[in-house]
Design an enzyme around this catalytic site. Structure first.
Site, PDB file in Angstrom:
ATOM      1  N   HIS A  29      23.643  76.362 -45.134  1.00 37.47           N
ATOM      2  CA  HIS A  29      24.305  75.958 -44.167  1.00 37.47           C
ATOM      3  C   HIS A  29      25.706  75.853 -44.295  1.00 37.47           C
ATOM      4  CE1 HIS A  29      24.325  73.545 -40.131  1.00 37.47           C
ATOM      5  NE2 HIS A  29      25.621  72.859 -40.866  1.00 37.47           N
ATOM      6  N   GLU A  30      26.119  74.919 -45.310  1.00 39.04           N
ATOM      7  CA  GLU A  30      27.503  74.380 -45.554  1.00 39.04           C
ATOM      8  C   GLU A  30      28.305  75.916 -45.785  1.00 39.04           C
ATOM      9  OE1 GLU A  30      27.903  71.925 -44.413  1.00 39.04           O
ATOM     10  OE2 GLU A  30      26.168  70.930 -44.726  1.00 39.04           O
TER      11      GLU A  30
ATOM     12  N   GLU B 152      30.972  70.741 -45.276  1.00 40.32           N
ATOM     13  CA  GLU B 152      31.604  72.117 -45.407  1.00 40.32           C
ATOM     14  C   GLU B 152      33.015  72.285 -45.776  1.00 40.32           C
ATOM     15  OE1 GLU B 152      30.495  71.083 -42.255  1.00 40.32           O
ATOM     16  OE2 GLU B 152      31.757  71.857 -40.893  1.00 40.32           O
TER      17      GLU B 152
END
Ligand code: BES
Ligand code: ZN
Length: 854
Positions: free
Chosen positions: A294-295, A261
């Site tokens: 998610h990231e 990320e």
């Protein structure tokens, strides 16, 4: 010298030892002069002693760096180089630190720091990789803005934040948001982009790009749609807006994890972002959608609010997994997502929590932090947030999370900070709840019932087995969602959340005309092991009538498990009632195909092994394998008449689309094909292989054919068709092993390690082969020990190149104490062989030592 000095024992780090860094970092400027074997990194960092810190030590992390020069306020200095970094005398006021170092990206096979993948420069800094780029206080509580200049001939040069200027052979970037060094990223190479844009809720235009190697442009569209959906969802559900002018994603072939990320510059394993119908399965599409979300979600939960230290890892990972699960539930089917997540939790986290690698969701010590990116931190960490939300309710959850963002934006936080916003927003005392973060081990929850004069009583008893370093456990707060069904199948009491706080506690339900059937732990409201004396009749009743889809699946799953256990232990025939229930469900078109596919998918063989172990038997992997075969064969025969029609009814026609409905249908269709293949010798599968215009169907057909030993021609054709596509070849490698018989799995895997296309240097390829071997329960645990031996040999070989991926793969041995004395002896030999290897990495040493200490 009498005793050779022992190799320095790896240092252990403790949560209790936390001390803040003595300096503030006010700004960071970096210049990269790229060269494959000798990249120069120039750093210029403004430090200021923190007020009140008297003469703090100036220590900067640094590993595998060649220091060329250093200066303080422009005057050359000679720092003291120490193990893992340097110290230097610095003034007692703000000053500028400058250093020039040389690094070797080409020689970096560990894929941590700055490395090269297919001629492309890229970085991976989490958790402690930035110290392999330059000298720096490489800890997440040190946050700063970064200015980056990249010099090199590569056509594309990217870093965090916004681009500020560029010219021939150089590019500059500025990230205005203070961030820890683990979120730093740089990418340079011959890349092409798939561009798009997004308008945020306040009307700001954000440029979006997915950067890939030339030739992969056609595999970006799906990921881009997933990104835009994620951005919109985080605005709608959490009120979180993106905060830069540009968001870049880069696909990299050689990557230890799934994705990372980095602020404004997410880097992805190409397997987790590139997708096309011809080369990717439905499962790939679903995973890509989830991981992009998610990231992206980390931009707030992880980046804007980060972790004070790595013991707090679940603060960002547990929360972000919870958020991406909510996203997937909203985009697809909520029950299907919940069931899949629980299957995964039981397959990966429960064994970890019940074995030698057990650790709390917030660990208190580690040697190598890379070894703590575990199912416990991630999946149990997400479960803990789910419990918290269930306890306080949706409204208070939203209030508390908003308070979290308001109060802690721009900070490096702890679990205490997280719990405090919930306490402040709700007035609750969460001190007992906090045990979920400090105590390892999965609680067992025993249930008993009583029905007297219209009053129904459920009594629960909780207990948690000892885990390494934690012999005794205190009772936890357990939210138990319960509903009651009447004898005719109607729900007589809707879902109610019982809040258990004692070791033993009873709850009553009044005014019931007849003894109800309880549906306990609906939606799997807590990560516990439920123990309840019940009958198959009652399970079948719940499978047919429960209003909670999770518990309907759970009832079917329990029936399947009991049937399998009886086959293994007593040589019983497949349970007739269960076969009957399955047939009914399979034909029930009113039920979601994805749900039917899940009910039809048997418990894993490893799961059965665990169940047998818990009941006091050493599992025999071959017998478990045989039972699975017999069961599937019997089911196929019983369904013989309806299989062709079921197959036809579930076949998805028309243009391929990876939407939830089509994916569910294809999943069910694939399971029906595998039953059909047991009867028709592979005729239908061969036809499907010929006709397939997408990877899901091509792969499903090939899997069926190989399993039936009828797929040699197709396997060769598949290889010839796809040998130029690394990601598809990973599937081919894995499938050869997954479809092998138990006695040949290890030798098939061994042959594949000699294949021209096998390499230790690519983690995806290594995992395709060794992961498939470890995942073939009866093959890996074959009595010959050949599976253990092959894995150990390859771990030893890989450790020299890539400690992180080696160490993660050691977990394949974590369940060794389940098995009989002979297998344990074989595994011990291999673990000791690994442990005794000269120069073994700190990562792998920690893992094998902990596993051996079981
Ligand atoms: N921050 C991690 C990536 C990471 C893990 C970096 C370990 C360094 C060491 C990232 O956000 C992540 O969690 N990725 C997961 C996938 C996700 C969907 C759970 C991964 O890479 O598997
Ligand atoms: Zn993450």
């Amino acid at each position: 010298m009498k005793d050779a000095a022992p190799e320095t024992a790896p240092e252990t780090f403790y949560l209790k030892d936390y001390t803040p860094f003595g300096f503030e970092v006010q700004s960071v400027e970096l210049t990269f002069r790229l060269a494959p074997k000798a990249t120069r990194v120039l750093s210029r960092i403004h430090f200021a002693p923190k007020p009140g810190a008297a003469n703090p030590e100036f220590f900067l992390h640094g590993e595998q760096l060649t220091l060329i020069s250093a200066a303080v306020d422009g005057a050359p200095v000679t720092p003291t180089l120490t193990e893992g970094g340097l110290t230097c005398d610095v003034p007692d006021r703000p000053f500028v630190w400058e250093a020039e170092v040389e690094i070797d990206p080409q020689g970096n096979t560990a894929l941590e720091g700055l490395y090269m993948s297919n001629g492309m420069y890229c970085t991976q800094c989490e958790a402690e990789g930035f110290r392999k780029i330059t000298y720096y206080p490489d800890r997440p509580d040190v946050m700063s803005t970064f200015r980056v200049r990249i010099e090199g001939d590569e056509p594309v040069k990217l870093s965090n934040g916004n681009p500020t200027a560029s010219g021939a052979g150089w590019a500059e970037w500025h990230d205005p948001w203070p961030k820890p060094a683990y979120l730093f990223a740089l990418v340079a190479g011959d890349l092409v982009n798939h561009p798009d844009s997004f308008t945020t809720m306040s009307g700001k235009e954000v440029e979006l790009n997915i950067w890939v190697r030339p030739g992969d442009e056609g595999k970006c569209a799906f990921g881009m749609e997933a990104l835009k959906k994620s951005m919109k969802w985080d605005e709608d559900v959490y009120g979180r807006e993106y905060d830069l002018d540009i968001f870049n994603i880069v696909a990299v072939d050689d990557f230890n994890m799934g994705a990372m990320e980095n602020k404004g510059l997410n880097i992805f394993n190409s397997s987790c972002v590139l997708a096309s119908p011809e080369t990717s399965t439905d499962a790939n599409f679903e995973r890509i959608e989830a991981i992009i979300a998610h990231e992206y979600f980390h931009n707030w939960t992880g980046n804007r609010i980060t972790c004070r230290d790595w013991f707090q890892l679940c603060l960002k990972e547990g929360l972000t997994v919870f958020r991406d699960a909510q996203f997937t539930a909203d985009m697809r089917s909520a029950p299907v997502k919940r069931i899949s997540d629980v299957i995964d939790l039981r397959a990966r986290q429960f064994p970890e929590d019940g074995g030698p690698l057990a650790h709390p969701v917030r660990p208190e010590q580690f040697q190598e932090i890379n070894n703590f990116y575990t199912a416990t931190i991630y999946e149990k960490g997400a479960e803990v947030i789910g419990m918290l939300k269930r306890l306080v309710g949706d409204e208070d959850y939203a209030k508390a999370v908003t308070l979290y963002f308001d109060r802690h934006d721009g900070q490096a936080c702890t679990i205490e900070d997280w719990l405090k916003v919930f306490e402040d927003a709700t007035g609750r005392d969460l001190s007992q709840f906090k045990r979920w973060y400090s105590q390892a081990g999965t609680p067992h929850l025993k249930v008993s019932e009583d029905y007297t004069d219209g009053t129904y009583t459920l009594t629960f008893e909780q207990s948690t087995p000892p885990t390494p370093g934690q012999p005794d456990k205190d009772p936890r707060v357990i939210p138990i969602a319960v509903g009651l069904l009447g004898p005719n199948g109607d729900e007589v009491c809707a879902t109610r959340v019982l809040e258990m706080t004692e070791a033993k506690q009873s709850f009553t339900f009044d005014g019931l005309a007849a003894k109800p059937v309880p549906s306990v732990l609906r939606e799997f409201s807590a990560p516990v092991i439920l123990e309840r004396d019940t009958s198959n009749a009652e399970r079948a009743f719940l499978l047919a009538h429960d209003t909670d889809p999770f518990n309907r699946w759970e009832a079917g799953n329990a029936l399947a498990r009991e049937a399998r256990v009886a086959m293994v232990l007593e040589g019983a025939a497949p349970d007739a009632d269960y076969l009957d229930a399955l047939q009914k469900l399979l034909r029930d078109d009113s039920q979601d195909p994805a749900f039917r596919a899940l009910v039809l998918s048997p418990p894993s063989q490893s799961d059965i092994a665990q169940t047998l172990f818990e009941r006091g038997h050493a599992p025999d992997p071959q017998k478990i394998f045989d039972a699975a075969e017999t069961f599937a064969q019997t089911l196929a025969q019983q369904l013989a008449d309806s299989l062709p029609r079921l197959y036809a009814d579930t076949t998805v026609s028309g243009a391929y689309s990876p939407d939830a409905i089509s994916c569910g249908k294809r999943d069910l269709n694939g399971r029906i094909l595998s039953l059909l293949t047991r009867l028709d010798g592979g005729q239908q599968a061969a036809r499907q292989y010929e006709d397939a215009d997408n990877m899901t169907q091509q792969y499903a057909a090939l899997a069926c054919l190989l399993k039936a030993e009828k797929g040699d021609a197709q396997s060769q054709a598949f290889f010839d068709q796809w040998k130029g596509d690394r990601l598809v070849m990973d599937k081919w490698f894995a499938l050869q092993i997954a479809s092998a018989a138990p006695e040949t799995a290890a030798s098939v895997a061994r042959d594949l390690t000699q294949h021209d296309l096998f390499t230790l240097k690519n983690p995806n390829r290594f995992r395709a082969v060794m992961g498939a071997l470890a995942g073939h329960h009866a093959g890996f645990h074959h009595a010959s020990g050949a599976g253990y031996r092959l894995l150990a040999e390859n771990l030893i070989a890989l450790d020299k190149l890539n400690p992180q991926t080696t160490a993660r793969m050691c977990a394949a041995f974590q369940t060794w104490k389940r098995y009989d004395a002979d297998r344990q002896a074989l595994i011990r030999t291999e673990l000791e062989r690994i442990a005794g290897t000269e120069g073994l990495s700190r990562d792998t040493t920690e893992m094998v030592t902990r596993i051996l200490d079981a």
